[in-house]
Design a protein around this motif. Structure first.
Motif, PDB file in Angstrom:
ATOM      1  N   THR A  65      -0.085  10.182   2.082  1.00  0.00           N
ATOM      2  CA  THR A  65       0.876   9.612   1.611  1.00  0.00           C
ATOM      3  C   THR A  65       2.194  10.196   2.257  1.00  0.00           C
ATOM      4  O   THR A  65       2.300  11.048   3.044  1.00  0.00           O
TER       5      THR A  65
ATOM      6  N   PRO B 294       0.765  -1.240   0.010  1.00  0.00           N
ATOM      7  CA  PRO B 294       0.001   0.032  -0.038  1.00  0.00           C
ATOM      8  C   PRO B 294       0.798   1.044   0.042  1.00  0.00           C
ATOM      9  O   PRO B 294       1.800   1.435   0.663  1.00  0.00           O
ATOM     10  N   VAL B 295       0.418   2.302  -0.821  1.00  0.00           N
ATOM     11  CA  VAL B 295       0.982   3.705  -0.806  1.00  0.00           C
ATOM     12  C   VAL B 295       0.013   4.526  -0.182  1.00  0.00           C
ATOM     13  O   VAL B 295       0.530   5.600   0.514  1.00  0.00           O
TER      14      VAL B 295
ATOM     15  N   TYR C 188       4.247  -6.471   1.973  1.00  0.00           N
ATOM     16  CA  TYR C 188       5.012  -5.622   1.012  1.00  0.00           C
ATOM     17  C   TYR C 188       5.997  -6.714   0.038  1.00  0.00           C
ATOM     18  O   TYR C 188       5.411  -6.832  -0.883  1.00  0.00           O
TER      19      TYR C 188
ATOM     20  N   HIS D  78       1.235   0.031 -12.036  1.00  0.00           N
ATOM     21  CA  HIS D  78       0.518  -1.022 -11.897  1.00  0.00           C
ATOM     22  C   HIS D  78       0.812  -2.287 -12.998  1.00  0.00           C
ATOM     23  O   HIS D  78       0.379  -1.903 -14.064  1.00  0.00           O
TER      24      HIS D  78
ATOM     25  N   TYR E 173      -7.152   9.648   2.232  1.00  0.00           N
ATOM     26  CA  TYR E 173      -5.914   8.741   1.827  1.00  0.00           C
ATOM     27  C   TYR E 173      -4.743   9.886   2.454  1.00  0.00           C
ATOM     28  O   TYR E 173      -4.881  11.211   2.266  1.00  0.00           O
TER      29      TYR E 173
ATOM     30  N   ARG F 113      -3.156  -4.107  -7.416  1.00  0.00           N
ATOM     31  CA  ARG F 113      -3.830  -3.112  -6.433  1.00  0.00           C
ATOM     32  C   ARG F 113      -2.865  -1.810  -6.114  1.00  0.00           C
ATOM     33  O   ARG F 113      -3.168  -0.967  -6.410  1.00  0.00           O
ATOM     34  N   TRP F 114      -1.572  -2.492  -5.794  1.00  0.00           N
ATOM     35  CA  TRP F 114      -0.570  -1.291  -5.702  1.00  0.00           C
ATOM     36  C   TRP F 114       0.691  -1.406  -6.866  1.00  0.00           C
ATOM     37  O   TRP F 114       0.665  -2.389  -7.359  1.00  0.00           O
TER      38      TRP F 114
ATOM     39  N   TYR G 143       1.550  10.415  -7.575  1.00  0.00           N
ATOM     40  CA  TYR G 143       0.760   9.384  -7.402  1.00  0.00           C
ATOM     41  C   TYR G 143       0.015   9.635  -6.098  1.00  0.00           C
ATOM     42  O   TYR G 143       0.609  10.061  -5.260  1.00  0.00           O
TER      43      TYR G 143
END
Length: 694
Positions: free
Chosen positions: A415, A39-40, A57, A130, A413, A148-149, A105
């Motif tokens: 990051t 996940p990011v 990861y 992706h 979200y 997905r990531w 992103y």
């Protein structure tokens, strides 16, 4: 006060003691850096082992940045987490940063997923990072799998397994005719895809001398179970076709439950078998399973207990139920959906391993009387096909913008470092690998270092563990240190040499992962007030530079902590200073101990907010904090042979003016005498004669 309006006996609970303060954890570390997958837009759940990190990861494979993957290097984040747990770390969070080949992103993640034409100049890679794969031919039977990531670790393997379940057709006695049976079904849900063997739908073919021509998927006895409001069952042939709402392939080709023939002999008569799908996602090298999901319906829109659970719901782009699945399944049909039943089977039939035809050996098997019986037996054992995702990449080497991160409350979200701001229990922050390739991006590296310091200062109760760039000489390290000043950060040099289990060669790694683990080990085995130095570096087989005493005499006064090798004592961390110019905050343990005290008092006195601001509250606050500090003094954390010499707590009219009271302020003054480390241990020795008096 409670009201007493009627006579009686009333029992109340009261407290005769002050509130207590519990010491907070000081060992939880937040790491930030690039990884090959994971996940990011959200930080990881708390990690307690390297295995948990690898599950979320990657497993440490080297990274390759750039459109051609030419800027390759070690997986510093994995190496740092590994070192952290080896050195004694217990808990960690990870914030992954990613910089796509173009843009930022995420720019428009949903549009990017839906758009198949996002290839970069290199057709093997995708701009958004992706990985993707398409299952099925161009038509209504095609769908797309997207990692997905982003990341090269997203070049996954997705294993699809089709399997027929047991016969769900049963019987109940006819209440009107005790000698008759009424067909019924069990363990079947509305929308389930089933394989039906019934005299009403087919006549077994006579045995032939050679295998027949392969059957088309549409020729298989595939039906979709439908349950009416009154509980009655019917079965629609051929599945569902795209449309709004989805339409049966041929509404007239429908079986009612009454059409089935029952045979009391086990294994005889008609049968209804649910056809289910299992999906397992494997890592890019096939060595690790990232998750497995079984018993999935082949019908889009399928629900269980009113909750959508079809594969296109479970593996959707958004939705709480699908947030942790490593892949996203997208319908690739313009203006419609992939149909259930035969449509989805036709798409899966394009995968190697899923084949609705018989080999000569299977045909010659004496158990099979006809082709459909043979195919049914194959499906009972299970048919498995694998789709390979391609085009995932590690993007470009992240820089200041990616480490700083963004937060969008409307999209829910965050990051970069902004992810770590929401996690209160973090006490240590580090960015392993952020100083890599220093010569080619000096300004970017320096900016990331400043971001890490700013983050620790803003969050107040954290300390930033800073890495020096690889290959630096003493003069360069001193020049770098001269640009920094903070009581919330500590700088470490040189890099630590380890044996890399990936390349099976010696590898130099940034110190932060080792130092964070040593902090945690020091706090667990001793206490946070003890300086985290003179500790063995368990994972080291050497250091990039061997530092002598004379060299450290230059570096230590400037707040540059070094690793040293001592004959007979091994590889050790030999420094515990911050990079602060303020002598009060010279030592790492003093800074971390005050953060521990401040955060513990902060959390342990929240009960006082909105209490009546008077003598009773002041006395309670004093007692609460005094009890906590007495316990700290008794454990050896404070200087002084009596509590009165170790600390004081004042909360009365001497610390508050009337203006403070009028504005709702309670002011408590706390003074503490912390222990400083014995950094220089001096023994003075002189000659003594026996006839001299003491």
């Amino acid at each position: 006060m409670p009201e007493y309006l009627a006579p009686g006996v009333f029992v109340e609970e009261v407290s005769f003691r002050s509130k207590s303060i519990e010491g907070v954890s000081t060992t939880t570390t937040g790491f930030i850096g690039p990884a090959r997958f994971g996940p990011v837009l959200a930080s990881s759940d708390i990690l307690t082992s390297l295995t948990e990190y690898e599950r979320a990861y990657d497993a440490g494979t080297q990274m390759a940045f750039g459109a051609d993957g030419g800027q390759s290097g070690p997986n510093f984040l994995w190496q740092a987490v590994r070192a952290f747990f080896e050195e004694g770390g217990r808990r960690a969070y990870v914030s992954r940063v990613f910089r796509p080949l173009e843009g930022v992103y995420p720019s428009d993640l949903e549009a990017s997923f839906a758009n198949a034409a996002v290839a970069a100049s290199n057709p093997v890679l995708y701009k958004d990072g992706h990985a993707r794969a398409t299952v099925g031919a161009d038509g209504s039977d095609r769908f797309r799998i997207v990692a997905r990531w982003p990341g090269s670790g997203g070049n996954l393997r997705v294993r699809f397994t089709l399997r027929l379940g047991p016969n769900v057709l049963g019987a109940l006695p006819d209440p009107d005719d005790k000698t008759a049976l009424i067909p019924t079904v069990a363990n079947l849900a509305d929308g389930d895809v089933v394989w039906i063997t019934s005299a009403a739908t087919l006549t077994p073919a006579a045995p032939v001398a050679s295998p027949p021509a392969p059957r088309e998927v549409d020729e298989l006895p595939i039906y979709v179970a439908k349950q009416a409001i009154d509980g009655g069952w019917s079965f629609v042939e051929g599945g569902i076709r795209p449309g709004s709402p989805p339409q049966p392939a041929d509404p007239s080709a429908t079986l009612a439950l009454a059409d089935f023939n029952l045979d009391p002999t086990p294994g005889s008569g008609d049968s209804i078998r649910a056809l289910s799908l299992a999906i397992e996602v494997l890592s890019d090298d096939g060595s690790r399973s990232l998750g497995a999901w079984g018993g999935l319906s082949l019908a889009p829109g399928h629900k269980t207990a009113g909750v959508p659970d079809s594969i296109f719901d479970l593996f959707s782009l958004d939705g709480a139920a699908s947030a942790d699945t490593p892949i996203v399944l997208l319908n690739d049909v313009a203006g419609g959906i992939v149909g259930g039943g035969t449509d989805l089977l036709r798409a899966l039939d394009s995968l190697k391993g899923i084949d609705f035809s018989l080999t000569p050996a299977e045909w010659e098997d004496a158990r099979f009387k006809d082709e459909l019986a043979a195919l049914r037996a194959k499906l009972e054992r299970g048919l498995t096909g694998v789709a390979y995702l391609e085009g995932g990449n590690d993007g470009l080497l992240p820089g200041r913008a990616e480490y700083e991160g963004r937060a969008d409350p409307t999209e829910d979200y965050a990051t970069g470092l902004k992810q770590l701001e929401a996690l209160e229990d973090i006490s240590i922050v580090a960015a392993p690998g952020s100083t890599w390739a220093y010569d080619s991006r000096v300004d970017d590296v320096n900016a990331v270092t400043n971001l890490l310091i700013s983050h620790a200062e803003r969050m107040r109760y954290r300390i930033a563990v800073l890495d020096t760039p690889e290959g630096m000489k003493i003069a360069e390290v001193r020049k770098l240190r001269a640009k920094l000043d903070s009581k919330h950060a500590a700088l470490y040099w040189p890099w630590v040499t380890v044996f890399d289990p990936i390349t099976r060669q010696a590898l130099n790694l940034p110190p932060s992962g080792f130092v964070a683990g040593i902090y945690a080990r020091n706090d667990t085995e001793r206490a946070v007030y003890k300086a985290p130095a003179n500790e063995v570096v368990r994972g080291a087989i050497g250091f990039e530079t061997l530092v002598s005493t004379a060299q450290q005499e230059v570096l230590n006064p400037e707040g540059i902590n070094v690793f040293r090798f001592f004959e007979g004592r091994g590889y050790r961390l030999w420094g515990a200073r911050t990079i602060s110019s303020d002598p009060e905050w010279k030592y790492v343990n003093v800074r971390r101990y005050f953060a521990y005290l401040e955060r513990s008092i902060d959390k342990g006195t929240q009960w006082a907010v909105f209490e009546p601001n008077g003598e009773a509250l002041w006395a309670n606050v004093r007692a609460t904090i005094r009890d906590f500090l007495v316990n700290e003094w008794a454990s050896g954390a404070l200087l002084g042979d009596k509590p009165e010499k170790a600390f004081f707590v004042r909360c009365d009219r001497s610390t508050m003016t009337q203006n403070d009271l009028d504005n709702g302020r309670l002011v408590c003054l706390i003074g503490i005498a912390p222990l400083k480390p014995a950094e220089f241990v001096i023994f003075r020795i002189g000659q003594w004669t026996a006839d001299q008096k003491n």
